[in-house]
Design an enzyme around this catalytic site. Structure first.
Site, short mmCIF file in Angstrom:
data_model
loop_
_atom_site.label_atom_id
_atom_site.label_comp_id
_atom_site.label_asym_id
_atom_site.label_seq_id
_atom_site.Cartn_x
_atom_site.Cartn_y
_atom_site.Cartn_z
N CYS A 79 35.85 47.91 45.86
CA CYS A 79 36.76 49.03 45.57
C CYS A 79 38.22 48.61 45.75
CB CYS A 79 36.38 50.23 46.45
SG CYS A 79 37.11 51.80 45.91
N ALA A 80 38.95 49.24 46.66
CA ALA A 80 40.36 48.90 46.88
C ALA A 80 40.52 47.60 47.66
CB ALA A 80 41.06 50.04 47.62
#
Length: 463
Positions: A176-177
């Site tokens: 994800c991030a």
């Protein structure tokens, strides 16, 4: 008493994490409603701590629903978490790695063990990150979520551990991030192909060869895109740690779908509108032995959809120890939760959790009220067969359940479907169908457009 001991001892028999064994022993010794005496609890602790010589055998359901973990060599895995970590990315990774037999340590980078993840999910870690500094791990995997990924990035001790991990040629991973926010900021992806959440691709491009793969491996670095790719990511981690055969062994009982990225579907009979006033109010009960992946995916997705979700512990306290030894914290106990009205009650699976649900008079009465009042109710995995069926809540309904339990359904004619909706009832098969299950519920409340929009935001369906 022997049966009660077996129910607690078997999950610990497959766990390699001694700290978790000690924690469950402590829970049993201090629980007000346990049927075990203090002497029995001490006996349990001794049995659990020497579980490699245990004579207990798998109950039939667990033999079908989980994999044999003792055959695999132990691999140490660290999953650091922070306030604002994405709960699906955290819990799915932990759950699947523990299914494979990995010794997973969940470490808080905060000052306390309890972490307030995104979407109001509360997780209690196994240890603080400072307790792990001198341990060598075969894999360190970072969940995403904001501001969780930024907090992981700013933890100097974790940065040093990750850089040492890479320098020693051991596996490191992020989803994800975190590939962009943490690994990229630490300079750990230079010259490597990597992927991340779509809105962070530009940031990732300055520190890696950014690609749009759902899961990307380059050397010892493994990266992935978001909540909807976490199951694929976690199975890829299992393959790197234990090999392809073990990955296949673990992924089979998950009931994963093969068409990753395609639009979700569900089978529906007797369609009706699922009603609510301003915002759908949803009750998600949890208990010791609930399947944490299923519980957290349901909670996370429905809160993303702007449902008012209440997580209620069926135990006599807020903390529950889920099936893969993740400690979750509920919003309230069930005895308080049942004082309110709900538009939907959703039961996660897990053998121990489903058994606890079925024994809860308050919960069963609430479910029966929903059935009689044409209010919505739903269940997944073990719960359709072990909770709804025995209490007459599937009478005249099409339903599905975990494959090994479908023979307990009075009408199993549609049991091969991944998600079945019949009027105000929704059922589903297992961990790998939970995202589709939660999205089907979202669609019943808000429509297909909202369901697909949410599926794309989570990168479950290709954006």
């Amino acid at each position: 008493m022997a049966q009660t001991l077996l129910e607690y001892a078997y999950p610990l028999h497959i766990s390699r994490n001694i700290s978790n064994i000690k924690r469950v022993s402590h829970i049993l010794n201090t629980s007000a409603n346990t049927t075990l005496t203090k002497r029995s609890c001490r006996l349990f602790s001794t049995l659990a701590l020497s579980s490699y010589t245990s004579k207990f055998r798998k109950p039939p359901f667990l033999a079908s629903a989980s994999t044999s973990t003792m055959a695999s060599p132990s691999k140490k895995v660290l999953v650091p978490i922070a306030n604002g970590s994405e709960p699906m990315e955290t819990i799915i990774t932990i759950d699947i790695l523990r299914r494979a037999g990995a010794d997973v340590t969940v470490a808080s980078v905060e000052k306390s063990l309890q972490v307030d993840a995104c979407h109001g999910v509360k997780i209690i870690a196994d240890s603080l990150i400072s307790d792990c500094a001198d341990t060598k791990f075969d894999l360190i995997s970072l969940p995403g979520g904001m501001p969780g990924a930024a907090t992981l990035r700013d933890c100097k001790l974790l940065e040093d551990m990750m850089k040492r991990q890479a320098a020693d040629g051991r596996l490191f991973a992020a989803i994800c991030a975190s590939p962009a926010v943490a690994l990229g900021s630490w300079g750990m992806l230079k010259g490597l192909k990597a992927t991340c959440y779509p809105s962070f691709v530009e940031q990732l491009s300055s520190s890696a060869n950014a690609v749009e793969s759902r899961v990307q491996q380059d050397g010892k670095a493994i990266t992935s895109r978001g909540p909807g790719t976490t199951m694929e990511y976690s199975v890829a981690l299992v393959e790197q740690l234990f090999g392809k055969e073990k990955a296949n062994e673990v992924s089979g009982p998950l009931v994963m779908r093969s068409n990753h990225g395609d639009e979700y579907t569900f089978t529906e009979f007797n369609p009706v509108n699922w009603k609510f006033d301003t915002v759908p109010k949803v009750l998600v009960p949890i208990a010791n032995g609930s399947e944490e992946m299923e519980a957290v995916i349901i909670i996370d997705v429905l809160r993303r959809a702007k449902c008012d979700v209440v997580v209620a512990s069926v135990q006599d306290k807020l903390e529950i120890l889920a099936s893969r030894k993740v400690t979750l914290v509920a919003d309230m106990v069930l005895s308080e939760a049942v004082k309110f009205s709900y538009d939907l009650v959703v039961l996660p699976g897990g053998l121990g959790g489903a058994q606890a649900f079925s024994k809860s008079e308050k919960l069963v009465d609430l479910l029966k009220h929903h059935g009689q009042s044409n209010k919505s109710y739903a269940a997944i995995c073990a719960s359709p067969a072990l909770v709804l069926e025995p209490h007459g809540l599937l009478k005249g309904k099409k339903a599905t359940a975990f494959p090994a339990l479908c023979d307990k359904l009075s009408d199993a004619s549609e049991a091969e479907n991944r998600v079945v909706v019949d009027g105000n009832l929704a059922t589903s098969k297992g961990p790998g169908t939970t995202m589709e299950f939660a999205l089907a519920i979202t669609e019943k409340f808000f429509g297909r457009t909202k369901g697909l929009e949410l599926a794309k935001v989570m990168v479950f369906v290709q954006p």
